[in-house]
Design a protein around this motif. Structure first.
Motif: not given
Length: 253
Positions: A50-53, A231-249, A3-7
């Motif tokens: 992509p297979t997903h986008a 500045s370190q905190r501001l620059a760090t992207l959040a990677t653990g958000l719970e968004l309710g997004v499923r790959l199959k959708d 699978p290949h996801l394009l964001l």
């Protein structure tokens, strides 16, 4: 097939294209931007296969970064009303192209994309992020994630970052904490050259702090430790958000 996801970073794509459109009036400029954006995204979908986008929009502020740093993005040129009022038309055009969209108040597209990319990568999905925003380069430590500059037709990965700066993607947040990065203030008096020297000599922000009352750039970072950590905190992207997004959708095609 893997699978290949394009964001797609929606406003990064839309605003760059809108700025390049020449038209007799603002309404015509937005009309042209919609047409050109859909053409550009169609080419990106063709190129990436992509297979997903998913197209991700910024949500309305404030975000958690505004709460930490009220001046966040205060220096950025505001989006023209003529464009802002037509974002719904862009959204509809993306949907008609067959690509799902996402927008939630209080969340920046960068954090949404980083969270989805990290989760997708964790289950063996290849990820391409379509954006010219360098903040995404911190994610390139993962070999399953690449950053695509659609306008220059270039892909960026960990080797690209090392070739440009001399250190790894996972070190970028510490670099930006000292040098600043657009909306990130950094440490006063250090700049890109000073931050690069410190990263190459010490390897990271914590190691610079250990230099105590040193002279030069290291001393400035130590003296402004709270600013550097902010500045370190501001620059760090959040990677653990719970968004309710499923790959199959997000399946495309």
């Amino acid at each position: 097939m893997r699978p290949h996801l394009l964001l797609i970073d929606a406003l990064n794509l839309i605003r760059r294209i809108h700025a390049a459109v020449r038209a007799p009036d603002e309404s015509s400029q937005v009309d042209g931007a919609i047409s050109s954006t859909i053409s550009s995204l169609s080419r990106a979908l063709h190129d990436s296969q992509p297979t997903h986008a998913l197209v991700v929009f910024d949500g309305n502020p404030p975000t958690w970064r505004h709460e930490l740093y009220p001046d966040y993005k205060s220096q950025r040129k505001p989006m023209p009303d003529s464009l802002n009022n037509r974002l719904g038309d862009f959204n509809n055009a993306f949907l008609q192209l067959g690509v799902k969209t996402f927008r939630r108040s209080g969340l920046e597209a960068d954090d949404v994309i980083a969270s989805i990319a990290s989760k997708a990568m964790g289950v063996g999905v290849a990820v391409t992020i379509l954006s010219t925003d360098r903040s995404f380069q911190q994610l390139l430590a993962h070999p399953s994630i690449r950053l695509r500059d659609h306008f220059q037709k270039q892909d960026h990965n960990a080797e690209t970052v090392f070739r440009q700066l001399g250190f790894r993607p996972e070190q970028l947040v510490d670099y930006w904490a000292m040098a600043g990065n657009g909306d990130i203030p950094g440490v006063s008096g250090v700049g890109k050259q000073g931050a690069t020297r410190l990263m190459l000599e010490f390897g990271g922000l914590e190691q610079v702090f250990q230099q105590g009352e040193s002279k030069g750039a290291a001393g400035k970072v130590c003296a402004q430790k709270e600013q550097a950590l902010l500045s370190q905190r501001l620059a760090t992207l959040a990677t653990g958000l719970e968004l309710g997004v499923r790959l199959k959708d997000l399946r495309f095609g």
